[in-house]
Design a protein around this motif. Sequence first.
Motif, PDB file in Angstrom:
ATOM      1  N   LEU A  20       0.850  -1.211   0.000  1.00 30.36           N
ATOM      2  CA  LEU A  20       0.000   0.000   0.000  1.00 30.36           C
ATOM      3  C   LEU A  20       0.875   1.246   0.000  1.00 30.36           C
ATOM      4  N   GLY A  21       1.599   1.446  -1.103  1.00 27.41           N
ATOM      5  CA  GLY A  21       2.449   2.625  -1.222  1.00 27.41           C
ATOM      6  C   GLY A  21       1.828   3.654  -2.154  1.00 27.41           C
ATOM      7  N   TYR A  22       2.670   4.385  -2.865  1.00 31.11           N
ATOM      8  CA  TYR A  22       2.206   5.430  -3.785  1.00 31.11           C
ATOM      9  C   TYR A  22       1.278   4.866  -4.845  1.00 31.11           C
ATOM     10  N   VAL A  23       1.510   3.598  -5.224  1.00 32.38           N
ATOM     11  CA  VAL A  23       0.681   2.970  -6.257  1.00 32.38           C
ATOM     12  C   VAL A  23      -0.498   2.216  -5.630  1.00 32.38           C
ATOM     13  N   GLY A  24      -0.200   1.352  -4.669  1.00 32.97           N
ATOM     14  CA  GLY A  24      -1.213   0.444  -4.134  1.00 32.97           C
ATOM     15  C   GLY A  24      -2.331   1.133  -3.373  1.00 32.97           C
ATOM     16  N   ILE A  41      -2.805  -5.543   1.868  1.00 31.82           N
ATOM     17  CA  ILE A  41      -1.767  -6.301   2.590  1.00 31.82           C
ATOM     18  C   ILE A  41      -0.481  -5.478   2.520  1.00 31.82           C
ATOM     19  N   GLU A  42      -0.013  -5.054   3.675  1.00 34.45           N
ATOM     20  CA  GLU A  42       1.148  -4.158   3.720  1.00 34.45           C
ATOM     21  C   GLU A  42       2.053  -4.626   4.859  1.00 34.45           C
ATOM     22  N   LEU A  43       3.343  -4.860   4.537  1.00 27.71           N
ATOM     23  CA  LEU A  43       4.245  -5.402   5.563  1.00 27.71           C
ATOM     24  C   LEU A  43       4.717  -4.351   6.566  1.00 27.71           C
ATOM     25  N   ASN A  46       4.062   0.387  10.512  1.00 31.01           N
ATOM     26  CA  ASN A  46       3.762   1.815  10.715  1.00 31.01           C
ATOM     27  C   ASN A  46       2.709   2.291   9.728  1.00 31.01           C
ATOM     28  N   ARG A  47       2.849   1.825   8.475  1.00 34.72           N
ATOM     29  CA  ARG A  47       1.869   2.220   7.455  1.00 34.72           C
ATOM     30  C   ARG A  47       0.490   1.663   7.791  1.00 34.72           C
ATOM     31  N   VAL A  48       0.458   0.416   8.223  1.00 32.11           N
ATOM     32  CA  VAL A  48      -0.831  -0.210   8.563  1.00 32.11           C
ATOM     33  C   VAL A  48      -1.469   0.539   9.733  1.00 32.11           C
ATOM     34  N   SER A  80      -0.972  -9.399   7.250  1.00 38.20           N
ATOM     35  CA  SER A  80      -1.008 -10.855   7.052  1.00 38.20           C
ATOM     36  C   SER A  80      -1.510 -11.266   5.661  1.00 38.20           C
ATOM     37  N   TYR A  81      -0.796 -12.212   5.077  1.00 42.29           N
ATOM     38  CA  TYR A  81      -1.212 -12.741   3.777  1.00 42.29           C
ATOM     39  C   TYR A  81      -2.423 -13.683   3.873  1.00 42.29           C
ATOM     40  N   ASN A  82      -2.878 -13.946   5.099  1.00 45.33           N
ATOM     41  CA  ASN A  82      -4.106 -14.753   5.227  1.00 45.33           C
ATOM     42  C   ASN A  82      -5.256 -14.058   4.503  1.00 45.33           C
ATOM     43  N   PRO A  95       7.615  -2.678  -4.232  1.00 43.08           N
ATOM     44  CA  PRO A  95       8.713  -1.934  -4.874  1.00 43.08           C
ATOM     45  C   PRO A  95       9.579  -2.818  -5.766  1.00 43.08           C
ATOM     46  N   THR A  96      10.172  -2.193  -6.775  1.00 41.55           N
ATOM     47  CA  THR A  96      11.155  -2.872  -7.633  1.00 41.55           C
ATOM     48  C   THR A  96      12.373  -1.955  -7.751  1.00 41.55           C
ATOM     49  N   PRO A  97      13.197  -1.927  -6.724  1.00 41.25           N
ATOM     50  CA  PRO A  97      14.352  -1.018  -6.759  1.00 41.25           C
ATOM     51  C   PRO A  97      15.535  -1.633  -7.528  1.00 41.25           C
ATOM     52  N   LEU A 110       9.207 -11.486  -5.581  1.00 38.32           N
ATOM     53  CA  LEU A 110       9.348 -12.919  -5.263  1.00 38.32           C
ATOM     54  C   LEU A 110       8.709 -13.239  -3.918  1.00 38.32           C
ATOM     55  N   ASP A 111       9.003 -12.376  -2.926  1.00 36.17           N
ATOM     56  CA  ASP A 111       8.465 -12.605  -1.583  1.00 36.17           C
ATOM     57  C   ASP A 111       6.931 -12.613  -1.614  1.00 36.17           C
ATOM     58  N   SER A 112       6.355 -11.619  -2.283  1.00 36.01           N
ATOM     59  CA  SER A 112       4.891 -11.531  -2.265  1.00 36.01           C
ATOM     60  C   SER A 112       4.266 -12.697  -3.038  1.00 36.01           C
ATOM     61  N   SER A 130       3.798  -3.914 -10.443  1.00 33.50           N
ATOM     62  CA  SER A 130       5.139  -3.343 -10.223  1.00 33.50           C
ATOM     63  C   SER A 130       5.907  -3.302 -11.537  1.00 33.50           C
ATOM     64  N   THR A 131       6.623  -2.211 -11.752  1.00 33.10           N
ATOM     65  CA  THR A 131       7.425  -2.092 -12.971  1.00 33.10           C
ATOM     66  C   THR A 131       8.563  -3.120 -12.913  1.00 33.10           C
ATOM     67  N   THR A 132       8.762  -3.818 -14.006  1.00 32.36           N
ATOM     68  CA  THR A 132       9.835  -4.820 -13.994  1.00 32.36           C
ATOM     69  C   THR A 132      10.306  -5.130 -15.414  1.00 32.36           C
ATOM     70  N   ASP A 166       1.018   9.429 -12.049  1.00 29.35           N
ATOM     71  CA  ASP A 166       2.021  10.484 -11.999  1.00 29.35           C
ATOM     72  C   ASP A 166       1.699  11.322 -10.755  1.00 29.35           C
ATOM     73  N   PRO A 167       2.305  10.974  -9.589  1.00 33.06           N
ATOM     74  CA  PRO A 167       1.947  11.694  -8.359  1.00 33.06           C
ATOM     75  C   PRO A 167       2.041  13.212  -8.538  1.00 33.06           C
ATOM     76  N   GLY A 168       1.060  13.912  -8.005  1.00 26.91           N
ATOM     77  CA  GLY A 168       1.061  15.377  -8.094  1.00 26.91           C
ATOM     78  C   GLY A 168       0.353  15.889  -9.338  1.00 26.91           C
ATOM     79  N   ILE A 341      11.047  11.708  -1.572  1.00 26.67           N
ATOM     80  CA  ILE A 341      12.462  12.073  -1.786  1.00 26.67           C
ATOM     81  C   ILE A 341      13.287  10.891  -2.311  1.00 26.67           C
ATOM     82  N   ARG A 342      12.605   9.797  -2.675  1.00 27.69           N
ATOM     83  CA  ARG A 342      13.360   8.632  -3.126  1.00 27.69           C
ATOM     84  C   ARG A 342      14.186   8.968  -4.363  1.00 27.69           C
ATOM     85  N   GLU A 343      15.466   8.631  -4.310  1.00 24.17           N
ATOM     86  CA  GLU A 343      16.416   8.851  -5.412  1.00 24.17           C
ATOM     87  C   GLU A 343      16.516  10.316  -5.823  1.00 24.17           C
TER      88      GLU A 343
HETATM   89  N1  LIG Z   1       5.520   5.861  -7.308  1.00 27.40           N
HETATM   90  C1  LIG Z   1       5.181   6.029  -8.565  1.00 27.40           C
HETATM   91  O1  LIG Z   1       4.939   7.155  -9.028  1.00 27.40           O
HETATM   92  C2  LIG Z   1       5.080   4.849  -9.511  1.00 27.40           C
HETATM   93  C3  LIG Z   1       4.508   5.059 -10.784  1.00 27.40           C
HETATM   94  C4  LIG Z   1       4.390   3.978 -11.648  1.00 27.40           C
HETATM   95  C5  LIG Z   1       4.888   2.731 -11.280  1.00 27.40           C
HETATM   96  N2  LIG Z   1       5.467   2.557 -10.053  1.00 27.40           N
HETATM   97  C6  LIG Z   1       5.939   1.221  -9.693  1.00 27.40           C
HETATM   98  O2  LIG Z   1       5.006   0.640  -8.785  1.00 27.40           O
HETATM   99  C7  LIG Z   1       5.678  -0.196  -7.842  1.00 27.40           C
HETATM  100  C8  LIG Z   1       5.376   0.271  -6.422  1.00 27.40           C
HETATM  101  O3  LIG Z   1       5.889   1.572  -6.279  1.00 27.40           O
HETATM  102  P1  LIG Z   1       5.469   2.520  -5.076  1.00 27.40           P
HETATM  103  O4  LIG Z   1       5.986   3.871  -5.438  1.00 27.40           O
HETATM  104  O5  LIG Z   1       4.049   2.356  -4.747  1.00 27.40           O
HETATM  105  O6  LIG Z   1       6.369   1.906  -3.900  1.00 27.40           O
HETATM  106  P2  LIG Z   1       6.193   2.169  -2.329  1.00 27.40           P
HETATM  107  O7  LIG Z   1       7.502   1.846  -1.731  1.00 27.40           O
HETATM  108  O8  LIG Z   1       5.582   3.501  -2.115  1.00 27.40           O
HETATM  109  O9  LIG Z   1       5.110   1.098  -1.897  1.00 27.40           O
HETATM  110  C9  LIG Z   1       5.343  -0.266  -1.904  1.00 27.40           C
HETATM  111  C10 LIG Z   1       4.789  -0.833  -0.606  1.00 27.40           C
HETATM  112  O10 LIG Z   1       4.943  -2.248  -0.630  1.00 27.40           O
HETATM  113  C11 LIG Z   1       5.238  -2.681   0.683  1.00 27.40           C
HETATM  114  N3  LIG Z   1       5.819  -4.015   0.571  1.00 27.40           N
HETATM  115  C12 LIG Z   1       7.072  -4.368   0.262  1.00 27.40           C
HETATM  116  N4  LIG Z   1       7.183  -5.698   0.204  1.00 27.40           N
HETATM  117  C13 LIG Z   1       5.968  -6.201   0.476  1.00 27.40           C
HETATM  118  C14 LIG Z   1       5.438  -7.500   0.545  1.00 27.40           C
HETATM  119  N5  LIG Z   1       6.201  -8.577   0.280  1.00 27.40           N
HETATM  120  N6  LIG Z   1       4.154  -7.645   0.875  1.00 27.40           N
HETATM  121  C15 LIG Z   1       3.360  -6.575   1.118  1.00 27.40           C
HETATM  122  N7  LIG Z   1       3.798  -5.316   1.070  1.00 27.40           N
HETATM  123  C16 LIG Z   1       5.084  -5.128   0.741  1.00 27.40           C
HETATM  124  C17 LIG Z   1       6.166  -1.619   1.209  1.00 27.40           C
HETATM  125  O11 LIG Z   1       6.208  -1.624   2.614  1.00 27.40           O
HETATM  126  C18 LIG Z   1       5.552  -0.353   0.632  1.00 27.40           C
HETATM  127  O12 LIG Z   1       4.620   0.250   1.525  1.00 27.40           O
HETATM  128  C19 LIG Z   1       7.152  -0.135  -8.221  1.00 27.40           C
HETATM  129  O13 LIG Z   1       7.444  -1.177  -9.075  1.00 27.40           O
HETATM  130  C20 LIG Z   1       7.258   1.188  -8.974  1.00 27.40           C
HETATM  131  O14 LIG Z   1       8.341   1.194  -9.865  1.00 27.40           O
HETATM  132  C21 LIG Z   1       5.565   3.598  -9.158  1.00 27.40           C
END
Ligand SMILES: NC(=O)c1ccc[n+]([C@@H]2O[C@H](COP(=O)([O-])OP(=O)(O)OC[C@H]3O[C@@H](n4cnc5c(N)ncnc54)[C@H](O)[C@@H]3O)[C@@H](O)[C@H]2O)c1
Length: 430
Positions: A20-24, A41-43, A46-48, A80-82, A95-97, A110-112, A130-132, A166-168, A341-343
């Motif tokens: 549940l990040g910027y995308v989820g 489902i968010e690991l 703090n976010r949860v 929980s993945y339940n 994320p895909t860093p 892979l983990d998820s 996720s971008t990959t 495209d955030p913003g 502020i990532r990257e």
């Molecule tokens: N941020 C953007 O503007 C944007 C735009 C297009 C595509 N993307 C792509 O979308 C994907 C996600 O990016 P984001 O910016 O949302 O990342 P993010 O880091 O903001 O969110 C990802 C979330 O996944 C959680 N997470 C990590 N491993 C996990 C797991 N195994 N199970 C459950 N939760 C888990 C993290 O704690 C984090 O909260 C990336 O591949 C990114 O390249 C991002």
Amino acid sequence: MLSLKDKILRKKAVISVVGLGYVGLPLAVEFLNKGFWVRGIELDKNRVSSLRREKSYILDLDDKTLGKAFKQGRFRVTTSYNAVCGSDVIIICVPTPLRKTGEPDITYILDSVKKIKKHLSKNMLIILESTTYPGTTEEVVLPILSKGELQVGRDFYLAFSPERIDPGNKKYQTANIPKVIGAVTADCLECASVLYKQIVNKVVTVSSPKTAEMAKLLENSFRSVNIALANEVAFICGKMGIDVWEVIKAAESKPFGYMPFYPGPGIGGHCIPTDPMYLIWKARLSGYEPKLIKTAHDINSFMPHHVVEKLIEELKKRKKVVRKSKVLIVGLSYKPDVNDIRESPALEIIKELTSKKVQVSFYDPYVKELQINGKKYISIFWKEKNIQEMDAVIIVTNHSNVDYGILKKALFIIDTRNALKGKIKNLVKL
Ligand SMILES: NC(=O)c1ccc[n+]([C@@H]2O[C@H](COP(=O)([O-])OP(=O)(O)OC[C@H]3O[C@@H](n4cnc5c(N)ncnc54)[C@H](O)[C@@H]3O)[C@@H](O)[C@H]2O)c1
């Protein structure tokens, strides 16, 4: 029993969003607002816990909107993945860093996927957002999911659909950004298309997951290459005494065959510095050595260093000692009007300046504090007095809500974004 397609059409499908990040998180809210039951489902605990308090950590999603989503009573967040049990659709947004070596790090995917596999059951639709690199869905995700009895296309469905938010960006948001989908079989494609049609105006289907994976990398490599071109033209203009911003504005008047990109202090965020590297890595494995995309990445990565070199040159011109000089960074986030502020190139600039013993401080209306190399920085107050104390100011990100007027009190300003449009004296352009 209803088919998956019917469940989706009747809003009876339960959707789990993983990550549940910027995308989820915004995606989960989109499905909630369309009437679906959603599990997140968010690991990150703090976010949860923040979500359970109805506090958003994503700037584009305010607390009120989040609160409304929860009040509908169809949203549950968990570590929980339940939660995958009993879900009809699982969308992976982890994320895909890059690794330190610059290679793709798909360990979060892979983990998820391994955890989802434990709860995989008949008629589930799994979508990777996720971008990959091209091949991930079919060569990495599919083999994990298809270990055992369940067969893709018959028992469960698998697709890839890249996120394009495209955030913003106030003009283009989920509904009016077409969604590209590639799936493993025709039935998988059909299910994924029906799903996304519930939240976007247009879906664009392609023949395979790897075509969709590649399309996303093309989009962001296109941006990287064009930003690098703008940076290179800025270097050339600098040598020739031409204002690169005026040049771009003039070129922009052409109604076809040109699209403006701008020079800057470097690239940031989760996409532009990362995605072309995924493509380069996979291209090499496939026997092709990318030249243009690699050169673009190198030019863009050099920009923070160029800003530091420019600063040193200007300090020396003014007989200032670089060591111990006071430099203010304006704008930390990687692009205007976001708190991400990532990257961000600001981080590279700060690291290089501190290695030269420059005393760095920063101002950002969206970022209150920063930790770098064990040191904590707090955003300064935006006051003339604080500006006057500085030996130099560098505008790294041009937030639109900053009153740049007080910078006229600065000794000199390096404006890497043309935020001041040349209106203030003592201005140094990139
Ligand atoms: N941020 C953007 O503007 C944007 C735009 C297009 C595509 N993307 C792509 O979308 C994907 C996600 O990016 P984001 O910016 O949302 O990342 P993010 O880091 O903001 O969110 C990802 C979330 O996944 C959680 N997470 C990590 N491993 C996990 C797991 N195994 N199970 C459950 N939760 C888990 C993290 O704690 C984090 O909260 C990336 O591949 C990114 O390249 C991002």
